[in-house]
Design a protein around this motif. Structure first.
Motif, short mmCIF file in Angstrom:
data_model
loop_
_atom_site.label_atom_id
_atom_site.label_comp_id
_atom_site.label_asym_id
_atom_site.label_seq_id
_atom_site.Cartn_x
_atom_site.Cartn_y
_atom_site.Cartn_z
N LYS A 235 0.82 -1.21 0.00
CA LYS A 235 0.00 0.00 0.00
C LYS A 235 0.86 1.27 0.00
CE LYS A 235 -4.08 2.16 1.98
NZ LYS A 235 -3.53 3.52 1.84
N GLU B 204 -6.31 6.58 -10.44
CA GLU B 204 -7.65 6.12 -10.05
C GLU B 204 -7.62 4.82 -9.24
OE1 GLU B 204 -6.95 4.37 -14.24
OE2 GLU B 204 -6.38 6.14 -13.06
N ASN C 52 -7.61 2.27 -6.34
CA ASN C 52 -7.93 2.20 -4.92
C ASN C 52 -6.84 1.36 -4.27
OD1 ASN C 52 -8.93 1.16 -2.38
ND2 ASN C 52 -10.97 1.86 -2.98
N THR C 53 -5.90 2.00 -3.59
CA THR C 53 -4.71 1.30 -3.11
C THR C 53 -5.03 0.24 -2.06
OG1 THR C 53 -4.28 3.06 -1.48
CG2 THR C 53 -3.21 3.25 -3.64
N GLU C 54 -6.10 0.43 -1.32
CA GLU C 54 -6.49 -0.57 -0.32
C GLU C 54 -6.95 -1.85 -0.99
OE1 GLU C 54 -9.27 -0.90 3.70
OE2 GLU C 54 -9.34 0.90 2.46
N ILE C 55 -7.82 -1.72 -1.98
CA ILE C 55 -8.33 -2.89 -2.71
C ILE C 55 -7.20 -3.60 -3.45
CG2 ILE C 55 -9.79 -3.63 -4.64
CD1 ILE C 55 -11.78 -1.44 -3.83
N ASP D 156 0.76 4.11 -2.92
CA ASP D 156 0.50 5.53 -2.62
C ASP D 156 1.65 6.41 -3.11
OD1 ASP D 156 -1.97 5.06 -1.41
OD2 ASP D 156 -1.09 4.77 0.58
#
Length: 211
Positions: free
Chosen positions: A128, A143, A145-148, A132
């Motif tokens: 993550k 675009e 989503n770094t968590e997913i 980021d």
């Protein structure tokens, strides 16, 4: 001092056997024979085989954590870190028996818990943070989503060990992991990131590094 030295020797010897042959197939007799010590000596230092397995993987994952941190601190940017991690991944996977994670999950719950904690606290955080950073540097698609995507990446690492998905008789673990890694990487890169990654990849290949 002698007791500590014997204990370390047992753990190191067991690590070599587990890595090469898997965990389930190696018995306390095998470890004793490999190290030329008695089973009594093993039980003087460890409660049982699961105790050895757990301590071995705590040590192995601690070294992996240090390796990840060293790569992060020496990397020029997120892409450079990614390229260096790919070299690290290939080296580590080359040395691992494909059945390792399956053995831990099914037969050694304490060691499996150690892996799950490492996955959550080290691998996820590392992925993550890199995502980021890469987005901020313009190398990765904004675009994302770094968590997913971090969770997806962790799942892919484990999938490669699954014999039902990638038969160990048909696929080499190293090739599976590197194919998945490359697929993941090129899915997150911008055009700028792709050019930078290819440059870093060439610079960080073992052949280039050892020249």
């Amino acid at each position: 001092m002698e007791d500590s030295s014997t204990r370390d020797k047992i753990l190191k010897g067991a690590e070599g056997l587990f890595t090469k042959y898997g965990v389930r197939s190696i018995s306390m007799d095998d470890i004793a024979r490999h190290l030329s010590v008695s089973k009594k000596t093993l039980y003087q230092h460890f409660t049982d085989k699961e105790d050895i397995v757990t301590l071995v993987f705590e040590a192995v994952l601690s070294e992996s954590r240090k390796e990840f941190e060293a790569i992060h601190h020496t990397a020029e940017n997120a892409i450079d870190e990614l390229a260096k991690l790919s070299v690290c991944l290939k080296k580590n996977v080359d040395e691992i028996n494909p059945s390792l994670l399956f053995d831990l999950q099914k037969y050694y719950p304490k060691a499996w818990a150690v892996w799950l904690e490492f996955k959550r606290m080290c691998i996820y955080d590392s992925i993550k943070r890199n995502l980021d950073q890469g987005i901020a540097e313009g190398f990765y698609r904004p675009e994302i989503n770094t968590e997913i995507i971090s969770i997806v990446r962790m799942a892919l690492i484990e999938t490669a060990f699954d014999d039902k998905t990638f038969s160990h008789d048909k696929f080499r673990m190293t090739e599976v992991q590197m194919q998945i890694f490359e697929h993941f990487v090129f899915g997150i890169l911008t055009d700028k990131g792709r050019k930078q990654y290819l440059r870093c990849k060439e610079k960080n290949t073992p052949e280039t590094v050892t020249r």
